[in-house]
Scaffold this motif. Structure first.
Motif, mmCIF file in Angstrom:
data_model
loop_
_atom_site.group_PDB
_atom_site.id
_atom_site.type_symbol
_atom_site.label_atom_id
_atom_site.label_comp_id
_atom_site.label_asym_id
_atom_site.label_seq_id
_atom_site.Cartn_x
_atom_site.Cartn_y
_atom_site.Cartn_z
ATOM 1 N N LYS A 34 -2.508 1.563 6.387
ATOM 2 C CA LYS A 34 -2.653 2.891 5.782
ATOM 3 C C LYS A 34 -1.705 3.887 6.455
ATOM 4 C CE LYS A 34 -5.951 6.515 4.744
ATOM 5 N NZ LYS A 34 -7.302 7.026 4.894
ATOM 6 N N ALA A 35 -1.606 3.820 7.782
ATOM 7 C CA ALA A 35 -0.710 4.722 8.510
ATOM 8 C C ALA A 35 0.746 4.466 8.127
ATOM 9 C CB ALA A 35 -0.904 4.543 10.024
ATOM 10 N N LEU A 36 1.121 3.203 7.984
ATOM 11 C CA LEU A 36 2.488 2.890 7.554
ATOM 12 C C LEU A 36 2.766 3.429 6.159
ATOM 13 C CD1 LEU A 36 3.137 -0.779 8.748
ATOM 14 C CD2 LEU A 36 4.153 1.325 9.622
ATOM 15 N N GLN A 37 1.799 3.295 5.255
ATOM 16 C CA GLN A 37 1.967 3.787 3.891
ATOM 17 C C GLN A 37 2.126 5.310 3.888
ATOM 18 O OE1 GLN A 37 2.350 1.925 1.184
ATOM 19 N NE2 GLN A 37 2.631 3.711 -0.090
ATOM 20 N N GLU A 38 1.297 6.007 4.659
ATOM 21 C CA GLU A 38 1.398 7.463 4.727
ATOM 22 C C GLU A 38 2.729 7.889 5.337
ATOM 23 O OE1 GLU A 38 -2.087 8.960 6.668
ATOM 24 O OE2 GLU A 38 -3.389 8.306 5.040
ATOM 25 N N LEU A 39 3.205 7.170 6.328
ATOM 26 C CA LEU A 39 4.500 7.475 6.920
ATOM 27 C C LEU A 39 5.616 7.269 5.906
ATOM 28 C CD1 LEU A 39 6.144 8.221 9.440
ATOM 29 C CD2 LEU A 39 6.199 5.786 10.004
ATOM 30 N N PHE A 40 5.521 6.207 5.120
ATOM 31 C CA PHE A 40 6.519 5.919 4.099
ATOM 32 C C PHE A 40 6.556 7.024 3.040
ATOM 33 C CE2 PHE A 40 7.620 3.946 -0.006
ATOM 34 C CZ PHE A 40 8.906 3.546 0.280
ATOM 35 N N GLU A 41 5.374 7.579 2.703
ATOM 36 C CA GLU A 41 5.278 8.610 1.663
ATOM 37 C C GLU A 41 5.507 10.024 2.197
ATOM 38 O OE1 GLU A 41 1.410 7.931 0.043
ATOM 39 O OE2 GLU A 41 2.020 6.092 -0.976
#
Length: 61
Positions: A34-41
């Motif tokens: 989830k943290a990686l996804q938020e960082l990507f977005e």
């Protein structure tokens, strides 16, 4: 990427503890994804303004 290897001996006495650890690993992995996804977005709202003369500027994003 680093690799982790763990040798486990599971007995009836530590079965519940092992299940708890597996649940913790699963929750940690989901939080990491989830943290990686938020960082990507992530989109920064910061703008840099530069100029030579007053009133003559360019906006950089």
């Amino acid at each position: 990427m680093a690799s982790l290897s763990i040798d486990l001996s599971i007995s009836w006495e530590n079965h519940d503890e092992f299940q708890r650890l597996l649940k913790n690993v699963d929750e940690t992995q989901k939080a990491y994804q989830k943290a990686l996804q938020e960082l990507f977005e992530f989109k920064s709202d910061i703008q840099v303004v530069s100029g030579v003369k007053k009133g003559d500027y360019k906006t950089h994003e």
